[in-house]
Design an enzyme around this catalytic site. Structure first.
Site, PDB file in Angstrom:
ATOM      1  N   CYS A  60     -56.228  15.736  22.046  1.00 56.53           N
ATOM      2  CA  CYS A  60     -57.285  14.934  22.669  1.00 56.53           C
ATOM      3  C   CYS A  60     -57.527  13.732  21.773  1.00 56.53           C
ATOM      4  O   CYS A  60     -57.877  13.892  20.598  1.00 56.53           O
ATOM      5  CB  CYS A  60     -58.548  15.787  22.774  1.00 56.53           C
ATOM      6  SG  CYS A  60     -59.993  14.925  23.393  1.00 56.53           S
ATOM      7  N   ASN A  61     -57.324  12.541  22.304  1.00 60.62           N
ATOM      8  CA  ASN A  61     -57.560  11.323  21.517  1.00 60.62           C
ATOM      9  C   ASN A  61     -59.021  11.240  21.081  1.00 60.62           C
ATOM     10  O   ASN A  61     -59.328  10.844  19.956  1.00 60.62           O
ATOM     11  CB  ASN A  61     -57.233  10.086  22.362  1.00 60.62           C
ATOM     12  CG  ASN A  61     -55.760   9.982  22.700  1.00 60.62           C
ATOM     13  OD1 ASN A  61     -55.012   9.312  22.026  1.00 60.62           O
ATOM     14  ND2 ASN A  61     -55.328  10.669  23.744  1.00 60.62           N
ATOM     15  N   THR A  62     -59.912  11.604  21.997  1.00 59.12           N
ATOM     16  CA  THR A  62     -61.345  11.475  21.745  1.00 59.12           C
ATOM     17  C   THR A  62     -61.780  12.415  20.620  1.00 59.12           C
ATOM     18  O   THR A  62     -62.463  12.011  19.677  1.00 59.12           O
ATOM     19  CB  THR A  62     -62.115  11.792  23.047  1.00 59.12           C
ATOM     20  OG1 THR A  62     -61.548  11.020  24.108  1.00 59.12           O
ATOM     21  CG2 THR A  62     -63.579  11.494  22.917  1.00 59.12           C
ATOM     22  N   ASP A  94     -58.145  20.805  23.846  1.00 50.14           N
ATOM     23  CA  ASP A  94     -58.569  19.529  24.441  1.00 50.14           C
ATOM     24  C   ASP A  94     -59.914  19.769  25.127  1.00 50.14           C
ATOM     25  O   ASP A  94     -60.346  20.912  25.285  1.00 50.14           O
ATOM     26  CB  ASP A  94     -57.519  19.070  25.476  1.00 50.14           C
ATOM     27  CG  ASP A  94     -57.920  17.775  26.179  1.00 50.14           C
ATOM     28  OD1 ASP A  94     -58.389  16.845  25.492  1.00 50.14           O
ATOM     29  OD2 ASP A  94     -57.790  17.692  27.415  1.00 50.14           O
ATOM     30  N   SER A  95     -60.529  18.681  25.573  1.00 50.37           N
ATOM     31  CA  SER A  95     -61.768  18.805  26.348  1.00 50.37           C
ATOM     32  C   SER A  95     -61.517  19.489  27.685  1.00 50.37           C
ATOM     33  O   SER A  95     -62.468  19.881  28.358  1.00 50.37           O
ATOM     34  CB  SER A  95     -62.346  17.412  26.608  1.00 50.37           C
ATOM     35  OG  SER A  95     -61.446  16.673  27.419  1.00 50.37           O
ATOM     36  N   TYR A 109     -65.365  14.727  27.403  1.00 48.55           N
ATOM     37  CA  TYR A 109     -65.903  14.450  26.070  1.00 48.55           C
ATOM     38  C   TYR A 109     -66.134  12.934  25.891  1.00 48.55           C
ATOM     39  O   TYR A 109     -66.944  12.525  25.086  1.00 48.55           O
ATOM     40  CB  TYR A 109     -64.901  14.872  24.982  1.00 48.55           C
ATOM     41  CG  TYR A 109     -64.873  16.343  24.613  1.00 48.55           C
ATOM     42  CD1 TYR A 109     -65.528  17.307  25.369  1.00 48.55           C
ATOM     43  CD2 TYR A 109     -64.162  16.759  23.488  1.00 48.55           C
ATOM     44  CE1 TYR A 109     -65.470  18.652  25.017  1.00 48.55           C
ATOM     45  CE2 TYR A 109     -64.104  18.093  23.122  1.00 48.55           C
ATOM     46  CZ  TYR A 109     -64.751  19.046  23.889  1.00 48.55           C
ATOM     47  OH  TYR A 109     -64.691  20.364  23.532  1.00 48.55           O
ATOM     48  N   GLY A 110     -65.356  12.159  26.647  1.00 48.19           N
ATOM     49  CA  GLY A 110     -65.212  10.730  26.339  1.00 48.19           C
ATOM     50  C   GLY A 110     -66.445   9.872  26.482  1.00 48.19           C
ATOM     51  O   GLY A 110     -66.446   8.724  26.047  1.00 48.19           O
ATOM     52  N   CYS A 131     -55.399   8.606  26.635  1.00 48.86           N
ATOM     53  CA  CYS A 131     -56.154   9.846  26.859  1.00 48.86           C
ATOM     54  C   CYS A 131     -55.147  10.833  27.414  1.00 48.86           C
ATOM     55  O   CYS A 131     -54.338  10.487  28.286  1.00 48.86           O
ATOM     56  CB  CYS A 131     -57.283   9.595  27.857  1.00 48.86           C
ATOM     57  SG  CYS A 131     -58.013  11.110  28.533  1.00 48.86           S
TER      58      CYS A 131
HETATM   59  N1  DGL Z   1     -58.162  14.252  26.979  1.00 46.83           N
HETATM   60  C1  DGL Z   1     -59.061  13.589  26.142  1.00 46.83           C
HETATM   61  C2  DGL Z   1     -58.504  12.413  25.399  1.00 46.83           C
HETATM   62  O1  DGL Z   1     -57.333  12.407  25.123  1.00 46.83           O
HETATM   63  C3  DGL Z   1     -60.525  13.568  26.425  1.00 46.83           C
HETATM   64  C4  DGL Z   1     -60.958  13.152  27.751  1.00 46.83           C
HETATM   65  C5  DGL Z   1     -62.415  13.422  27.973  1.00 46.83           C
HETATM   66  O2  DGL Z   1     -62.784  14.580  27.959  1.00 46.83           O
HETATM   67  O3  DGL Z   1     -63.155  12.462  28.180  1.00 46.83           O
HETATM   68  O4  DGL Z   1     -59.207  11.512  25.049  1.00 46.83           O
END
Ligand code: DGL
Length: 262
Positions: free
Chosen positions: A80-82, A17-18, A49-50, A190
């Site tokens: 991580c969704n992003t 993940d980020s 990351y978002g 997220c």
């Molecule tokens: N945990 C991440 C997600 O599910 C990324 C969050 C991020 O780094 O902005 O989107």
């Protein structure tokens, strides 16, 4: 017992993940697959990351995935969704024989759960902007009222680890307070957000929360099973943590979040 070198149990599932968010998914993976070995990597030095360009998220995600595969991963979970939105299709094309599980906002279960009000999807800017989310929404949410909110700033606060700090509730109040009484189901889109589910419920009141952790774990079980990659069930699996912020304090935070109940 573990098989010998080269067998499925000589190899691990890489989870990344980020930052710390993927640990909310890792907890479900370990609960679903306690005989498996997991290596978690959080890119906390580059979080969030978002709000980055998709091309940068893609580069960062591929670098982590390439390293895990070079180290011998038998499967990957992009927790991580992003990063899933920005990199999963390309990673699957690059490694067609490797099981790669991504995560997506749990909009489908939220739509299928009965409710009378609207659904609120909380996610990062990039997740909400990219095609994957629009396709998901077109497929499952037609005829359902869905609100979306890009929760800028929330990932940074979860990364800090002080989840009960007053500025967490203050930020949530400004981001989602306006939806109080107007939504009855909330998608935590997220993987960082499950760590503040209590605080989200505190701001929104009586709502049902949905996240993709358990579904992701079931999907990994399916793919490992299909590939003949599951370890024997009488074996005890393991979990290890690494971070791009390679300090004892950071890894201590990772372990503390992992020890919280799902
Ligand atoms: N945990 C991440 C997600 O599910 C990324 C969050 C991020 O780094 O902005 O989107």
């Amino acid at each position: 017992m573990a098989e010998g070198a080269g067998g499925p149990c000589a190899r691990f599932t890489g989870v990344f993940d980020s930052g710390v968010g993927g640990i909310s998914v890792l907890r479900h993976l370990v609960r679903e697959l306690p005989s498996e070995d997991f290596r978690f990597f959080g890119d906390s030095a580059h979080a969030p990351y978002g709000a980055k360009a998709p091309s940068e998220i893609y580069e960062l995600s591929c670098a982590i995935a390439d390293r895990m595969i070079a180290d011998g991963a038998k499967a990957l979970v992009i927790a991580c969704n992003t990063a899933t939105s920005a990199a999963a299709p390309q990673l699957r094309a690059t490694y067609p024989d490797l099981p790669i599980v991504g995560v997506e906002p749990a909009l489908k279960p939220a739509v299928l759960a009965s409710g009378t009000g609207r659904i609120l999807v909380m996610a990062t800017e990039v997740t909400l902007a990219l095609d994957k989310f629009h396709r998901l929404s077109d497929r499952w949410a037609e005829g359902t009222e869905v609100e979306t909110v890009a929760c800028n700033g929330l990932v940074e606060r979860v990364e800090r680890g002080n989840l009960d700090a007053p500025d967490v509730i203050e930020l949530l109040e400004s981001l989602i307070g306006p939806y109080r009484g107007k939504v009855d189901r909330v998608v935590l889109g997220c993987t960082h957000y499950p760590f503040v589910r209590r605080q989200i419920a505190q701001v929104l009141g009586d709502v049902r929360l949905f996240d993709g952790g358990a579904g992701t774990a079931r999907q990994l079980r399916r793919l490992l099973g299909q590939g003949g990659l599951l370890c024997d069930e009488d074996r005890q699996g393991s979990v290890s943590f690494a971070s791009s912020i390679d300090t004892p304090g950071e890894l201590e935070l990772y372990r503390r979040l992992f020890s919280q109940p799902c």
